[in-house]
Design an enzyme around this catalytic site. Structure first.
Site, short mmCIF file in Angstrom:
data_model
loop_
_atom_site.label_atom_id
_atom_site.label_comp_id
_atom_site.label_asym_id
_atom_site.label_seq_id
_atom_site.Cartn_x
_atom_site.Cartn_y
_atom_site.Cartn_z
N ASP A 186 48.87 26.51 63.41
CA ASP A 186 50.03 24.79 64.03
C ASP A 186 50.07 23.24 63.66
O ASP A 186 49.66 22.83 63.61
CB ASP A 186 48.98 24.93 65.50
CG ASP A 186 50.15 24.34 66.62
OD1 ASP A 186 51.10 23.68 66.32
OD2 ASP A 186 49.62 24.48 67.72
N HIS A 188 52.34 21.65 64.79
CA HIS A 188 52.42 21.19 66.38
C HIS A 188 53.09 19.96 66.72
O HIS A 188 53.45 18.91 67.04
CB HIS A 188 50.77 20.16 66.09
CG HIS A 188 50.25 20.33 67.94
ND1 HIS A 188 50.49 18.92 68.60
CD2 HIS A 188 49.23 20.76 68.58
CE1 HIS A 188 49.52 19.16 69.72
NE2 HIS A 188 49.44 20.04 69.77
N GLU A 212 52.97 26.82 63.47
CA GLU A 212 53.90 26.99 64.42
C GLU A 212 54.49 25.81 64.81
O GLU A 212 53.79 24.76 64.31
CB GLU A 212 52.24 26.91 65.61
CG GLU A 212 52.54 27.12 66.88
CD GLU A 212 51.77 27.09 67.70
OE1 GLU A 212 51.29 26.68 69.12
OE2 GLU A 212 50.85 28.17 67.34
N GLU A 238 57.25 26.45 72.38
CA GLU A 238 56.35 26.04 73.53
C GLU A 238 56.78 24.66 73.65
O GLU A 238 56.28 25.11 74.95
CB GLU A 238 54.57 25.06 72.81
CG GLU A 238 54.97 24.03 72.11
CD GLU A 238 53.00 24.15 71.55
OE1 GLU A 238 52.66 23.49 72.45
OE2 GLU A 238 52.84 24.71 70.94
N HIS A 288 52.69 30.90 74.62
CA HIS A 288 51.68 29.47 74.68
C HIS A 288 50.53 29.36 75.65
O HIS A 288 51.27 29.88 77.51
CB HIS A 288 52.23 28.87 73.98
CG HIS A 288 51.96 27.00 73.96
ND1 HIS A 288 52.15 26.18 75.24
CD2 HIS A 288 51.20 26.65 73.00
CE1 HIS A 288 51.19 25.47 74.41
NE2 HIS A 288 50.75 25.21 73.32
#
Length: 385
Positions: A186, A188, A212, A238, A288
């Site tokens: 991730d 993020h 991700e 997400e 997610h």
């Protein structure tokens, strides 16, 4: 019939960082939803209360008309707060409809295309000293896939030393477990465009399952360049809240996996539509879900009916859940039991989650004021968390 007329709504803000919604009909049928934006629970709660004027007195089985009214009934549409409030309401309405008919939600969505769903959960990923220990614990629990943060705080353009250090954790996992576990990384949204390609170069030899949020969703034009460069599947979504938010990246084909959140992207109704859009572009679905049991159950019901769903995130044991975890508010935690890396089809009516209201009311007295950290670079400037 009058038994399905919505009579009351109630909200429970409970630790670790969740907001639960209870909708009750005149016939006493209870539907549960999970409308929340992490760090903005009170704001979402206020939005749910505002939207309740369109709920009280309505028939709970009018799910699509209620969804369209709540979305289109205000001049300003979309965004994290409205869509998260709408998501929790939508989840609760599907729960009621399933219970009223005595069938699980996935039956109402057309029926299951699979008997079980592959799961993954978080390991910290912040320190090489603990990453093998944490991964081994998850393997012992039956998981065959994990996800971890790829990086800490990064400058807009950071050092070669920092770039090389990012690959250390996944390198250790590959050396320990070989190809016996899948590993998601991730980013993020912490990584700015100029750092993405150098990081991909370092990570690609270790064959991540996906990367991700390699960039923030507001910079999705950068995916045009990143996608053609990356040998690693790219996951995104997400922080996208409706089919309209996903439309551009799906049409351009610059992602391999979409990750709508069932508590942020308009609930079961909207994520099912987003998943169908993605299927038309041959793009996979991996919802997610770093949240609670209602959100997870909602995601699983969508997964069970979507041919392009391939894996589902779970928050069990995630670092946010200090003191309270995914199963703590459930009367029937066994519905999420893992076997050989999979959760079996949920077959109880509605969403299938039985909430322990006594525990919920005790926890509500504690509440929470969860906020994400504010990070700073070495020079004092703001860093993406």
């Amino acid at each position: 019939m009058d038994a399905l007329i919505i009579e009351n709504i109630e909200l429970f803000k409970v630790p670790p960082r969740w907001l639960f919604l209870k909708i009750v009909t005149k016939g006493g049928i209870i539907g549960w939803g999970e409308p929340v934006v992490e760090g903005r629970a009170d704001t979402v709660a206020a939005c749910v209360q505002e939207l309740s004027q369109h709920l009280i007195g309505r028939k709970a089985d009018s799910i699509e008309d209620i969804w369209q009214t709540l979305y289109r009934g205000g001049f300003y549409r979309g965004g994290s707060i409205l869509m998260s409030a709408l998501a929790g309401i939508d989840q609760a309405l599907w729960d009621i409809k399933g219970k009223s008919l005595g069938v699980p939600v996935h039956e109402l969505l057309g029926g299951a295309v699979r008997e079980k769903m592959k799961m993954y959960c978080w390991i910290g990923g912040d320190s090489p000293d603990v990453v093998i220990e944490q991964a081994q614990a998850k393997v012992n629990e039956g998981y065959k896939a994990v996800k971890m943060n790829a990086t800490g705080a990064l400058e807009w353009i950071d050092s070669i030393k920092k770039i090389k250090s990012v690959a250390k954790n996944i390198q250790l996992l590959r050396e320990e477990f070989g190809d016996n576990i899948d590993i998601g990384l991730d980013f993020h949204g912490r990584v700015h465009k100029g750092m993405v390609k150098p990081l991909i170069d370092e990570l690609a030899p270790y064959r991540p399952m996906f990367i991700e949020e390699p960039i923030l969703s507001e910079n999705d034009e950068a995916l045009d360049h990143i996608y053609s460069y990356s040998p690693i599947p790219i996951a995104m979504g997400e922080r996208m809240f409706s089919r309209w938010d996903f439309k551009n990246i799906l049409h351009k084909g610059v992602v391999d996996i979409i990750q709508p959140d069932l508590s942020h992207a308009g609930g079961i109704s909207e994520v099912r539509r987003i998943a169908s859009m993605a299927e038309a572009y041959d793009i996979a679905l991996a919802p997610h879900c770093p949240l609670g049991p209602i959100s997870l159950a909602s995601a699983l019901h969508v997964d069970f009916t979507c041919i392009n769903a391939f894996i589902q995130e779970s928050s069990l044991g995630i670092h946010y859940n200090q003191g309270y975890d995914l199963l703590d508010y459930l009367e029937n935690p066994e519905i999420f039991d893992l076997k050989d890396g999979y959760v079996s089809l949920l077959n109880a009516p509605g969403l299938g989650v039985e909430i322990n209201e006594d525990e919920l009311k005790i926890a509500q007295k504690i509440g929470h004021q969860w906020r994400n950290p504010i990070w700073r670079n070495a020079d004092g400037s703001f860093a993406e968390w």
